[in-house]
Design an enzyme around this catalytic site. Sequence first.
Site, mmCIF file in Angstrom:
data_model
loop_
_atom_site.group_PDB
_atom_site.id
_atom_site.type_symbol
_atom_site.label_atom_id
_atom_site.label_comp_id
_atom_site.label_asym_id
_atom_site.label_seq_id
_atom_site.Cartn_x
_atom_site.Cartn_y
_atom_site.Cartn_z
ATOM 1 N N TYR A 150 -65.410 4.495 20.926
ATOM 2 C CA TYR A 150 -64.376 3.701 21.593
ATOM 3 C C TYR A 150 -63.025 3.814 20.883
ATOM 4 C CZ TYR A 150 -68.244 1.471 24.108
ATOM 5 O OH TYR A 150 -69.353 1.226 24.883
ATOM 6 N N ASP A 192 -73.231 -1.796 22.482
ATOM 7 C CA ASP A 192 -72.599 -2.357 23.682
ATOM 8 C C ASP A 192 -73.626 -2.416 24.815
ATOM 9 O OD1 ASP A 192 -70.746 -3.263 25.461
ATOM 10 O OD2 ASP A 192 -69.620 -1.384 25.618
ATOM 11 N N ASP A 206 -82.804 5.763 23.198
ATOM 12 C CA ASP A 206 -83.501 5.748 24.496
ATOM 13 C C ASP A 206 -84.843 5.018 24.376
ATOM 14 O OD1 ASP A 206 -83.858 7.899 22.812
ATOM 15 O OD2 ASP A 206 -84.248 9.361 24.376
ATOM 16 N N LYS A 221 -79.293 8.175 17.505
ATOM 17 C CA LYS A 221 -79.694 9.319 18.345
ATOM 18 C C LYS A 221 -79.683 10.548 17.425
ATOM 19 C CE LYS A 221 -80.649 11.092 22.442
ATOM 20 N NZ LYS A 221 -81.971 10.847 23.069
#
Length: 380
Positions: free
Chosen positions: A141, A247, A223, A191
């Site tokens: 972000y 988020d 995931d 990840k």
Amino acid sequence: MKYTIAVLPGDGVGPEVMAEGIKVLQAVSKKFGHEFQLHRGVVGGAAIDAHKVALPQDVVPMCKGCHAVLFGAVGGPKWDDPTAPVRPEQAILGLRKGLNLYANLRPVQVYPMLEDATTLKPEVIHGVDMIVVRELTGGIYFGRPQRRWRSARGRQAVDTLRYSEKEIERVLRTGFELARMRSKKLTSVDKANILDSSRLWRQIATELGGEYPEVRLEHVLVDTAAMRLVRDPASFDVIVTENMFGDILTDEAAVLGGSMGMMASASLGGSTSAFASKRRVRRMGFYEPIHGTAPDIAGKNLANPIGMIRSVALMFQYSLALPREAKAIEDAVFQVLQQGYRTGDIGSRGQRVVGTREMGDQIAGALAGTSTVASAPRRR
Ligand code: NAD
């Protein structure tokens, strides 16, 4: 003891739920003999209307001079033009940056009497009691370059996911410190099978684990974490993750609590060692319900104020280092729910459905007589 608190109600239902948070703060003041000095500030759409900016210049310095900040919510259809140069959300980003709030904590707790208020089966959510820690000031972000352009191959865009060791370490430490105070289990979400930033994250988490031998650290891919949150949410205790994963996962986790209106959050800056609550160290923090301004119900006395009221409890716990007062608020919320009081978002037939103000009155009233109230289950 005298405390100064910055109060930023914002827009829509923000001022309505804030009024109930302050009502409960005053009940705590009376019961425990604390003195609170409130400094009010105008932010978001209200500030755009009054001053043409979402975050007037004096607000961040005013917050810095206080022990903690209580925030409602900002935004609404009136200021929704995506091309407008001034937008209400700029207030949130400016406050996070100005106060260096790098760790966002969202407790997710399922009250036994609300197990049937969520979309998941009661047996799946039974016993859920976790905290998700999201890194708040780094990652994709904020990374640069971030831009769009036209090329011979058509339109293109780029965002940049960048993390420094320092940014990763301080939020991971927050996770470890919280895990140490709870059930000594920490889930680090990344990840690492795809992203270099995640491989660095995992490496630093493993290294820090050496300093916290009593905490059981597990690494879970984002995931898999998303799947486990709806399949076996009670298997989590403290989750720590980077900005964008957090988020998404925090909103998913919020569903478990029954309603957006129930959920509180804390955003913290400062030193992670301040977490060792046994030492009662105070730490600057920013406390807000997770919901937005709810324009569909604003001004109608329909909003659930419990997320705001529980944010006040988090403030007592993390910024004022007054855990007894925090527990008294949680107990009062528990008692009122147990008595069957509900706002519309969590209510059903046969329950006492009340408005925003009446729910605040009930909780403040229960707090005034907490010696006789039922106690909320102890945190793990
Ligand atoms: P929202 O959270 O305001 O509302 C989503 C749904 O939840 C609505 O149906 C609303 O009625 C309900 N809801 C929210 N809070 C509730 C409460 N306390 N009690 C009962 N029901 C409640 O999200 P949205 O509709 O996507 O956004 C509305 C505005 O709020 C937008 O302008 C958005 O930018 C802003 N927003 C602000 C913040 C913030 O200030 N932190 C966060 C999210 C959204």
